[in-house]
Scaffold this active site. Structure first.
Site, PDB file in Angstrom:
ATOM      1  N   HIS A 174      15.481  17.819 -16.013  1.00 44.76           N
ATOM      2  CA  HIS A 174      16.458  16.756 -15.777  1.00 44.76           C
ATOM      3  C   HIS A 174      16.995  16.827 -14.345  1.00 44.76           C
ATOM      4  O   HIS A 174      17.000  15.812 -13.623  1.00 44.76           O
ATOM      5  CB  HIS A 174      17.604  16.889 -16.788  1.00 44.76           C
ATOM      6  N   GLU A 175      17.433  18.005 -13.926  1.00 45.08           N
ATOM      7  CA  GLU A 175      17.975  18.144 -12.570  1.00 45.08           C
ATOM      8  C   GLU A 175      16.868  18.011 -11.526  1.00 45.08           C
ATOM      9  O   GLU A 175      17.109  17.470 -10.440  1.00 45.08           O
ATOM     10  CB  GLU A 175      18.690  19.491 -12.425  1.00 45.08           C
ATOM     11  N   PRO A 202      46.182   7.172  -1.764  1.00 48.06           N
ATOM     12  CA  PRO A 202      45.811   7.830  -3.015  1.00 48.06           C
ATOM     13  C   PRO A 202      46.548   9.151  -3.180  1.00 48.06           C
ATOM     14  O   PRO A 202      47.110   9.694  -2.213  1.00 48.06           O
ATOM     15  CB  PRO A 202      44.284   8.054  -2.862  1.00 48.06           C
TER      16      PRO A 202
END
Length: 644
Positions: free
Chosen positions: A427-428, A206
């Site tokens: 949310h977190e 990569p």
């Protein structure tokens, strides 16, 4: 501009200056037109006794009368005949001529020089003009002839800048290339056993894993000439130029053998023939054909090793990949934990590091980082330390740099309302609580609602060790963790926002991969669905060829939906059970904005981490046919990240 150009331009300017000066002096020194009188009148004046002196300068006469000023005239006769003879021919008596003072003057030398310069200067200027025209034509001809020459840069290796000691984390690749270098240094050691020198070594990995760095280390270690060129330098607009450059490159290499030729990004000319546009007369294909012939044609008795690098081995032509051309394929993968530690130690050389820096901890916090990522991490830490006027780089700067590389820089200037701040906090917190309570999820290292990059907040979970295999139970727990933020919004606010757009995208991709690529569906069984192909002439365009029926496609959609719904129910069950922890964590985030891993674990000290296995997936039910459920509309993503 080099010295030759300065000299050439200086000569041109000097010639121009001389020409202008000569013309100026020639015009300035030109005599005035005299008040000419006929020579017969002069003879009459001499005979009459009125002339006192006659000065002769070439054909010009200056006559001084006894009364009156001087007058000028010119002799029309031959210069070889003097004034006396001319006057005698006009009938002037000798005694009258003797009574006149006749003086012959020598013309100035400068006038003669100006006359010569004025005569020959145009010829000289014309000759110089044609000389430079011919030089320019010859130079252009040389450039045209060198158009097909190779642009490879040659390094002698006398002063190596990079050696194998500067490359870490790729011990197997170093061993392969060190063997090639040893073959060039001591060929008898191998040829005595019948071994032949490898034709080519292909570095595959990569981006950022150190392919070019390893090639530079080979150049520093080998005491042989090293040619470096990029694959794109072969390809030009004109047909045949690339093949000509390949021939010239190998001619140079053979003249300097034994040597090493490094071709970076060989996929620029090594793509599969017949793919894309252009037909058989494509310039890139002609260049590839020439490379194939040079590497393993009739003339094989050479000591030239080709080292090439690419991160797209899947698109290279099979004829290029076969043994005899590239005998070795060296894989450079992302480094493991020990490799990351070694790379860190390489990049911190020459940088003042604090004594409390633990490279084992930093290596553990950087899973999936390539060598280039780690180099960037150390550089960002040095910049942070300099910005804070510190004399050493400590763990704080390194930790912040990890987050900066993963999620981007902090955006402290971004102001959000209290309502949105509360939504982001829940949310977190939803992500963090689900990740903490499911046994197969990675530990939570940090939870923050400070905006970074494109994210409004983030939950950072990092594994304890490197993993190379993915388990189905791990996938299911991770899917529940990804959906934890959206489920928390549903439970607390009774509504959802766009903050989970990226989470839903990752959940859908993972669930579909579980069904179509990993064979993790109980209903569809252990098989894959669809052939993924790259459309070469469209860049990174990926097409999927369906090798299944419409009914199987519907079954795939139903399986993906079932997996996502199962993960959704798991996250909902966890957050409902630990609602108090969710509220406490969200309140702490609203107040402090960031919670580190140790503080986060302290909040769950009364709740031990579960050790039970994840409950199995429910058995699939036969879906009812003919009922289409509309998909949820795709909303604009809110900058809120999913767990790392």
């Amino acid at each position: 501009m080099n010295s030759n150009q300065w000299l050439r331009n200086g000569l041109i300017y000097l010639l121009i200056l001389v020409a202008v000066s000569a013309l100026f002096f020639q015009v300035a020194q030109q005599p005035k037109q005299p008040n000419a009188i006929p020579i017969s009148k002069l003879a009459q004046s001499v005979q009459a006794g009125t002339v006192k002196k006659i000065s002769v300068n070439g054909n010009a006469l200056t006559i001084t009368y006894k009364e009156g000023g001087p007058q000028e005239t010119a002799l029309k006769s031959n210069r070889d005949i003097g004034v006396e003879e001319t006057l005698k021919n006009l009938g002037v008596p000798a005694e009258k001529i003797a009574g006149v003072d006749i003086v012959y003057e020598q013309p100035p030398q400068w006038d003669n020089i100006l006359a010569l310069v004025g005569t020959f200067l145009p010829i000289i200027l014309i000759a110089v003009f044609f000389f430079f025209i011919m030089r320019q034509a010859q130079s252009g001809n040389n450039q045209a002839l060198s158009f097909g020459k190779s642009r490879a840069r040659m390094f002698s290796g006398d002063k190596p800048t990079v050696t194998f000691a500067d490359v870490a984390g790729v011990d197997e690749a170093k061993a392969e290339l060190a063997e090639v270098v040893e073959f060039l240094k001591e060929p008898d050691k191998f040829t005595s056993l019948g071994a032949r020198i490898p034709k080519g070594v292909l570095l595959v990995g990569p981006p950022g894993t150190g392919k070019t760095l390893l090639a530079r280390a080979v150049a520093g270690e080998a005491n042989v000439p090293f040619f470096s060129i990029s694959g794109s330098e072969f390809v030009e607009m004109f047909v045949g130029v690339g093949a000509s450059r390949v021939r010239d490159l190998f001619d140079q290499a053979k003249r300097n053998s034994p040597c090493i030729v490094f071709v970076d990004e060989i996929d620029a000319v090594g793509r599969h023939r017949g793919a894309g546009l252009g037909g058989s007369h494509d310039e890139r294909e002609q260049t590839l054909n020439q490379i194939l012939v040079e590497m393993d044609g009739f003339d094989t008795d050479t000591k030239v090793i080709i080292v090439a690098a690419t991160n797209r081995p899947d698109i290279l032509d099979p004829a290029l990949m076969r043994p005899g051309r590239f005998d070795r394929r060296v894989i450079l993968d992302r480094p493991d934990m020990n490799g990351r530690k070694q790379i860190l130690q390489v990049h911190v050389k020459g940088k003042p590091m604090a004594k409390d820096v633990n490279f084992d901890v930093i290596a553990k916090q950087t899973p999936g980082f390539s060598g280039a990522d780690i180099e960037n991490l150390v550089n960002e830490a040095a910049i942070l330390a300099a910005r804070r006027n510190k004399k050493e780089i400590n763990t704080t700067e390194l930790t912040e740099s990890i987050e900066k590389v993963i999620a981007g820089p902090e955006r402290k200037s971004r102001l959000i309302s209290e309502d949105e701040k509360k939504i982001v906090a829940y949310h977190e917190a939803g992500h963090a609580v689900v990740l903490r309570m499911l046994p197969n999820c990675d530990p939570v290292h940090k939870v923050s609602i400070i905006s970074r990059g494109m994210f409004g907040g983030y939950t950072l979970s990092l594994p304890d060790d490197d993993r190379y295999l993915g388990r189905r139970v791990k996938f299911m727990d991770d899917l529940a963790g990804l959906l934890g933020g959206r489920v928390a919004e549903e439970i607390v606010f009774g509504d959802v926002t766009t903050g989970a757009a990226n989470d839903l995208e990752r959940v859908t991709d993972t669930a579909r991969a579980m069904v179509t690529r990993y064979g993790m569906s109980e209903k569809l069984g252990p098989r894959t669905f669809g052939n993924r192909e790259e459309l070469v002439f469209l860049g990174r365009e990926i097409s999927e060829q369906r090798n299944y029926s419409e009914q199987v496609a519907e079954d795939i959609d139903n399986e993906v939906k079932r997996i996502i719904n199962t993960a959704h129910e798991t996250a909902k069950e966890v957050l409902t059970k630990y609602r108090a922890k969710l509220d406490a964590l969200a309140a702490r985030l609203i107040r402090d904005e960031t919670i580190e891993g140790a503080e986060f674990e302290a909040m769950f000290s009364d709740v031990p981490a579960p050790q039970r296995p994840t409950k199995p997936l429910p058995k699939p039910e036969q879906p009812s046919r003919g009922r289409d459920e509309p998909d949820a509309p795709r909303l604009a993503p809110m900058p809120a990240p999913s767990p790392a």
